[in-house]
Each structure stands twice: as C-alpha cells, then as structure tokens.
Design a protein around this motif. Structure first.
Motif, PDB file in Angstrom:
ATOM      1  N   GLY A  59       0.789  -1.230   0.000  1.00  0.00           N
ATOM      2  CA  GLY A  59       0.000   0.000   0.000  1.00  0.00           C
ATOM      3  C   GLY A  59       0.815   1.270   0.000  1.00  0.00           C
ATOM      4  O   GLY A  59       0.310   2.336   0.374  1.00  0.00           O
ATOM      5  N   SER A  61       2.002   3.291  -2.466  1.00  0.00           N
ATOM      6  CA  SER A  61       1.550   4.389  -3.320  1.00  0.00           C
ATOM      7  C   SER A  61       0.276   5.022  -2.784  1.00  0.00           C
ATOM      8  O   SER A  61       0.102   6.248  -2.841  1.00  0.00           O
ATOM      9  CB  SER A  61       1.336   3.890  -4.757  1.00  0.00           C
ATOM     10  N   THR A  62      -0.615   4.201  -2.250  1.00  0.00           N
ATOM     11  CA  THR A  62      -1.847   4.733  -1.661  1.00  0.00           C
ATOM     12  C   THR A  62      -1.528   5.640  -0.485  1.00  0.00           C
ATOM     13  O   THR A  62      -2.126   6.723  -0.325  1.00  0.00           O
ATOM     14  CB  THR A  62      -2.758   3.575  -1.207  1.00  0.00           C
ATOM     15  N   ASN A  66      -2.059   9.835  -0.301  1.00  0.00           N
ATOM     16  CA  ASN A  66      -2.873  10.390   0.782  1.00  0.00           C
ATOM     17  C   ASN A  66      -2.068  11.351   1.660  1.00  0.00           C
ATOM     18  O   ASN A  66      -2.602  12.355   2.142  1.00  0.00           O
ATOM     19  CB  ASN A  66      -3.464   9.263   1.629  1.00  0.00           C
ATOM     20  N   SER A  89       1.516   4.176 -10.550  1.00  0.00           N
ATOM     21  CA  SER A  89       0.200   4.068  -9.909  1.00  0.00           C
ATOM     22  C   SER A  89      -0.509   5.407  -9.758  1.00  0.00           C
ATOM     23  O   SER A  89      -1.732   5.448  -9.608  1.00  0.00           O
ATOM     24  CB  SER A  89       0.356   3.438  -8.516  1.00  0.00           C
ATOM     25  N   LEU A  93      -4.564   6.578  -9.074  1.00  0.00           N
ATOM     26  CA  LEU A  93      -4.914   7.079  -7.747  1.00  0.00           C
ATOM     27  C   LEU A  93      -5.491   8.487  -7.785  1.00  0.00           C
ATOM     28  O   LEU A  93      -6.317   8.855  -6.944  1.00  0.00           O
ATOM     29  CB  LEU A  93      -3.691   7.040  -6.831  1.00  0.00           C
ATOM     30  N   CYS A 259      -9.125   0.901  -0.111  1.00  0.00           N
ATOM     31  CA  CYS A 259      -8.884   0.278  -1.415  1.00  0.00           C
ATOM     32  C   CYS A 259      -9.887   0.772  -2.458  1.00  0.00           C
ATOM     33  O   CYS A 259      -9.522   1.110  -3.590  1.00  0.00           O
ATOM     34  CB  CYS A 259      -8.940  -1.232  -1.287  1.00  0.00           C
ATOM     35  N   ALA A 262      -9.113   4.299  -3.520  1.00  0.00           N
ATOM     36  CA  ALA A 262      -7.922   4.344  -4.376  1.00  0.00           C
ATOM     37  C   ALA A 262      -8.261   3.894  -5.793  1.00  0.00           C
ATOM     38  O   ALA A 262      -7.851   4.522  -6.773  1.00  0.00           O
ATOM     39  CB  ALA A 262      -6.823   3.467  -3.782  1.00  0.00           C
ATOM     40  N   ASP A 263      -9.010   2.815  -5.926  1.00  0.00           N
ATOM     41  CA  ASP A 263      -9.326   2.269  -7.246  1.00  0.00           C
ATOM     42  C   ASP A 263     -10.181   3.222  -8.077  1.00  0.00           C
ATOM     43  O   ASP A 263     -10.077   3.236  -9.314  1.00  0.00           O
ATOM     44  CB  ASP A 263     -10.050   0.927  -7.105  1.00  0.00           C
ATOM     45  N   PRO A 267      -8.823   9.324  -3.487  1.00  0.00           N
ATOM     46  CA  PRO A 267      -8.217   8.803  -2.256  1.00  0.00           C
ATOM     47  C   PRO A 267      -8.962   9.206  -0.993  1.00  0.00           C
ATOM     48  O   PRO A 267      -9.739  10.170  -0.965  1.00  0.00           O
ATOM     49  CB  PRO A 267      -6.809   9.411  -2.289  1.00  0.00           C
TER      50      PRO A 267
END
Length: 296
Positions: A59, A61-62, A66, A89, A93, A259, A262-263, A267
């Motif tokens: 996780g 990049s997430t 953020n 990514s 995002l 998740c 993010a998808d 975010p």
C-alpha cells in the motif's frame, strides 16, 4: 526542442509501444561518468521526501498520495512524483490521464487534481503498453522526471519510490537532496524483513529516516468493533521500530474503503476528509512536516 526521450515516446506510442530501436542499434544514451554524481536539489522545490517499501503490495503508493493530499489540505503547495517507471500508480490514484504539455522553457508541466500537482511515466505511455527498457533508458527517463518538470514552486514534493532497493532508489538517494524518507510496511514478518533492507539502504547513503508507517495493521470488525490482526501481531512493528531506532509515525487499519477509494481515483483524504482514516493521514503528515521543518 522537446526533451529527447519523452519526444521519442510521443512518436512511438502508437507505432512501436515497446519503444524498441527500429534499426536494431542500441538507443543513444549519454555515457555515464565514473564516480558518484554530486547531489542537487529539485528546482523550485523547498522540501523533498521519499516514500519507500522494499516489498510490493503493502500500500505504499496509496499512502504516499494520501500523505501528499494531506499536505495540500494543510495549505502547502504540494506535488507528488511517481518514480516507478515500470508500474506507475499515481495516474489511477488521482484519476488523471493525458499527455503533459511543455512549458516555454521546455519543461514538462505537471497534471493536477484535488489541489495536488503530479508527474508520472503513466502520463507519457498508453496504459496497456509495457515499458520494456534496459537500465540506461530507465535512468535517462528518471533523470528527466526528476529535473525536467516545471513544478512552479512547491513547499514539498513527495517521491513515490518503486518497491525494492535497486537502481532507481540508488539514483535518487545519491543524486537528490532528500529531507527524509518514510518506510511503509505491514506487520507481516515477510514484509518487515524486506523493510529492514530499505532501512539499511537509506542509512548507508545518509538519508534521514523519518519513521515507519504500519499499513493494514489490523481489521476492525464492523459489527463488534473487535480488532483482528490479519497480517500478524501489531507488536511486530513495535519490535522492529525499537530494534532499528525508528519512529512509528502511524498505524492504518485494513479497511475496504481505502482500497475502493484508491481504485476509483478519489483517495481517502478526498473521499472522507473528516473520517477517522483521513485523520490518521493528517496526523502522519503533521509529524513529518515538523520533522523536516516544513513551514506552516
């Protein structure tokens, strides 16, 4: 004249998506000088931090995006640079696509969303096309991403590093003046063993380690609010921090919304700005800002 490598990408993106030389000759890359290059700052950027994990799928990049959005929400002029050449990514995002324009001084202009500027190789190649390049081409692209982007003046730039401790990480740590690095890991022993490699790398190259973020630290049951440590006991993280003298910057739960957000390119900090998870990101960003002397 447009930057050479990215200009070539524009010509090849439809006809030759792999970017392979048509004549069979190797691409013309300037010969690398011997010895370690001198570190330099990224133009018009006051503070630069790296977000790293030696293992993929944790996780990173997430969390990086953020954190960058948390800095932006605090009023800082913020950017994020996706340095993962092979698996970018940030476009997904931030729900961004399209080819960056060039400034009058021949620099790439970042794409923006949610008040955050961003640059990524994902903006320069079709989403379905692999980047089948050898090391020198990758290093050339990285150099242009680092030093040929017109950020227009930033208080802080977040570098989202690819997993591992290879060429990209070494190039960045040896050539860019970093104000600090953040390690991302889950409590799983396998992830922690890899995270220690990242810790060792940054210390060997004298980059300040700001601390560690524990992601997917536990699952909170929506019915009974009981904590379930899916990826191992949380005390594994605490043990690692004590062993390697690391600051625990924060712990993020395993939650489906993170998740999902993010998808869909929105975010958590944007989707639920007043939620508990957004507050954790904001607290981490606040601590990091204090550690690097980010002006309020």
């Amino acid at each position: 004249m447009k930057p050479r490598l990215f200009s070539t990408l524009r010509c090849l993106r439809h006809e030759n998506p792999l970017g392979l030389p048509r004549s069979g000759a190797p691409p013309q890359i300037p010969r690398m000088q011997r010895g370690l290059p001198q570190k330099r700052s990224i133009r018009n950027v006051k503070k630069v931090i790296a977000v790293s994990s030696a293992k993929g799928g944790v996780g990173k990049s997430t969390i990086a995006v953020n954190l960058a959005l948390s800095f932006a929400r605090s009023g800082h002029r913020t950017g994020i640079l996706d340095t993962d050449i092979f698996g970018p990514s940030i476009p997904t995002l931030l729900n961004l696509s399209g080819e960056p324009r060039l400034s009058p001084n021949n620099q790439l202009i970042p794409l923006s969303n949610y008040g955050l500027k961003s640059m990524s190789m994902g903006y320069l190649i079709p989403e379905e096309s692999p980047v089948a390049w050898r090391g020198l081409m990758v290093m050339k692209a990285l150099q242009q991403l680092l030093h040929e982007v017109d950020w227009g003046g930033l208080d802080i730039l977040v570098l989202d590093l690819p997993p591992g401790t290879g060429d990209v990480q070494l190039t960045i740590t040896q050539q860019v003046n970093l104000d600090g690095a953040i390690i991302i890991s889950t409590p799983q022993d396998l992830s922690l063993k890899d995270a220690t490699k990242g810790v060792s790398l940054f210390r060997k190259v004298n980059v300040p380690l700001l601390g560690l973020v524990s992601n997917m630290s536990s699952f909170i049951c929506p019915n009974c609010s009981t904590l379930h440590p899916i990826f191992g006991p949380p005390d594994h993280i605490a043990e690692m921090c004590r062993k390697y003298d690391l600051r625990l910057l924060g712990e993020l739960p395993l939650h489906p919304k993170i998740c999902e957000d993010a998808d869909r390119g929105k975010p958590t900090v944007v989707a639920e700005p007043d939620g508990e998870r957004a507050k954790v990101f904001a607290a981490i960003a606040g601590t990091v800002g204090e550690l690097i002397g980010l002006e309020k």
